[in-house]
Scaffold this motif. Structure first.
Motif, short mmCIF file in Angstrom:
data_model
loop_
_atom_site.label_atom_id
_atom_site.label_comp_id
_atom_site.label_asym_id
_atom_site.label_seq_id
_atom_site.Cartn_x
_atom_site.Cartn_y
_atom_site.Cartn_z
N LEU A 241 -49.84 -10.34 21.29
CA LEU A 241 -49.77 -9.07 20.57
C LEU A 241 -48.34 -8.61 20.33
CD1 LEU A 241 -52.53 -7.02 22.46
CD2 LEU A 241 -52.77 -8.34 20.35
N ALA A 242 -47.44 -8.87 21.30
CA ALA A 242 -46.06 -8.37 21.18
C ALA A 242 -45.16 -9.24 22.05
CB ALA A 242 -45.97 -6.91 21.62
N GLU A 243 -43.87 -9.26 21.70
CA GLU A 243 -42.89 -10.04 22.45
C GLU A 243 -42.17 -9.19 23.49
OE1 GLU A 243 -40.11 -12.08 19.99
OE2 GLU A 243 -41.63 -13.10 18.79
N ASN A 244 -41.59 -9.88 24.47
CA ASN A 244 -40.76 -9.27 25.51
C ASN A 244 -41.53 -8.21 26.29
OD1 ASN A 244 -38.58 -8.80 27.15
ND2 ASN A 244 -37.32 -7.82 25.56
N VAL A 245 -42.71 -8.60 26.76
CA VAL A 245 -43.56 -7.71 27.56
C VAL A 245 -43.89 -8.42 28.87
CG1 VAL A 245 -45.80 -6.57 27.72
CG2 VAL A 245 -44.55 -6.56 25.55
N GLU A 246 -43.62 -7.76 30.00
CA GLU A 246 -43.93 -8.33 31.30
C GLU A 246 -44.66 -7.31 32.16
OE1 GLU A 246 -40.88 -10.71 33.26
OE2 GLU A 246 -39.58 -10.39 31.52
N CYS A 247 -45.60 -7.80 32.96
CA CYS A 247 -46.33 -6.99 33.94
C CYS A 247 -46.99 -5.77 33.30
CB CYS A 247 -45.42 -6.58 35.09
SG CYS A 247 -44.76 -7.97 36.02
N PRO A 248 -47.88 -5.97 32.34
CA PRO A 248 -48.51 -4.84 31.67
C PRO A 248 -49.47 -4.08 32.59
CG PRO A 248 -49.59 -6.86 31.03
CD PRO A 248 -48.41 -7.26 31.85
N SER A 249 -49.65 -2.81 32.27
CA SER A 249 -50.61 -1.96 32.99
C SER A 249 -51.29 -1.06 31.97
CB SER A 249 -49.89 -1.13 34.06
OG SER A 249 -50.80 -0.31 34.75
#
Length: 344
Positions: A241-249
């Motif tokens: 869905l999107a770049e440069n995303v870590e550890c979503p909540s």
């Protein structure tokens, strides 16, 4: 030597006195140890032993990070004004922990044949173990779905930090109703930028669940880039869905994702952001320090996360839980000292 009745009686009396003295010493020693464990460290939280439940109204359960015998124990405090409250401590210790709707997942360190090993425990509301699963590496992340029906965990198979050039992760998802285990998300079909994608360097971590017990979000890493993916357990697919995303909540209303974004700069490695899933707009939060944590939502307006205590803090070496508004306004404030982020 012949033992006269008087000598036998004397030996019996001495033996009884010795046993009584030993028993008294044991009771007093146990009381001293209990008092020492429950006594607050200078400037630290106070503890009391008692029952900790995951479903008790008006209380938060979290992992204590205070130095001493209670470190890593699951403890509870009142949800309102928890700062100076005495903590009720359980005997259960976890390296990572999350819970929802009376189900908890606890990633533990144990020893097998003298060597460290790790396991995931699925806990009921009274912290009793329902199932245990051996882990392939060092615990990293843990999550339970809002319904309590699904649990996920991530471990480092190689290396012990995201900064390592040689780390590899393994992320598993468990259905606590059927005990069906997905050993690794790498089994799922990947769609990246609209096309089917395969690469040996794929890693997943940081699962967060929607309320439908099918949809989840996670981080996908490949070719030195990270992506937010949306997945389906039934379809066994993930889509970027999107770049440069870590550890979503995922937020409670499921419209936004809090996440850490890798940034270039002298003061931060990751900045906490919130992504609006409807508009794809990303908002930097007021926390400007580097946050290496999977945040939790306390409600639809507030995000909580853990930060290491600083060298100026007398709790240096532990962690504190901070909160910040989810819309980019306000300033960070401490919610709990000597604590890891609590479940929502």
């Amino acid at each position: 030597m012949t033992l006269t009745p008087q000598r036998r009686l004397l030996i019996l009396v001495v033996g009884v006195l010795l046993l009584a003295g030993l028993g008294t010493w044991s009771v007093l020693s146990a009381a001293d140890r209990a008092a020492e464990e429950n006594a607050p460290r200078a400037g630290g939280p106070a503890y009391t032993s008692g029952k900790v439940r995951l479903d008790e109204p008006g209380r938060r359960v979290f992992r204590s990070t205070a130095a001493g015998p209670r470190r890593d124990r699951l403890v509870s405090v009142p949800a309102t004004a928890p700062e100076n409250a005495t903590r009720t401590a359980s005997p259960v210790a976890c390296l990572r922990f999350h819970a929802a709707t009376g189900t908890g997942v606890c990633l533990q360190s144990t020893r097998t044949l003298g060597r460290p090993s790790y396991r995931a425990l699925v806990l009921d509301a009274e912290l009793r173990t329902r199932r245990a699963y051996a882990l392939a590496g060092v615990p990293s992340r843990a999550r339970v779905s809002p319904s309590g029906h699904l649990a996920a965990w991530t471990v480092f198979v190689k290396g012990e930090s995201y900064s390592s050039s040689f780390f590899s992760t393994r992320t598993s998802i468990l259905d606590t109703r059927t005990w069906r285990l997905v050993p690794s998300l790498e089994e799922f079909a990947i769609t990246l930028d609209g096309r089917a994608y395969h690469n040996a360097d794929v890693n997943f971590w940081g699962v967060t669940f929607a309320a439908d017990d099918d949809t989840f979000y996670a981080t996908l890493s490949t070719r030195d880039q990270t992506y937010l993916v949306r997945g389906s357990l039934t379809a066994r697919t993930v889509t970027t869905l999107a770049e440069n995303v870590e550890c979503p909540s995922l937020s409670p209303d499921e419209t936004r994702v809090a996440y850490k974004k890798r940034v270039l700069g002298k003061t931060a490695l990751w900045r906490e952001h919130v992504l609006d899933l409807r508009t794809s707009k990303s908002t930097a939060l007021a926390e400007r320090r580097s946050v290496d944590d999977q945040a939790v939502w306390l409600d639809d307006r507030t995000v909580a996360y853990a930060l290491p205590a600083t060298e100026d803090d007398d709790r240096a070496g532990g962690e504190n839980v901070w909160t910040v508004p989810a819309d980019g306004t306000g300033t960070p404030r401490v919610l709990l000292e000597d604590a890891a982020a609590p479940p929502r």
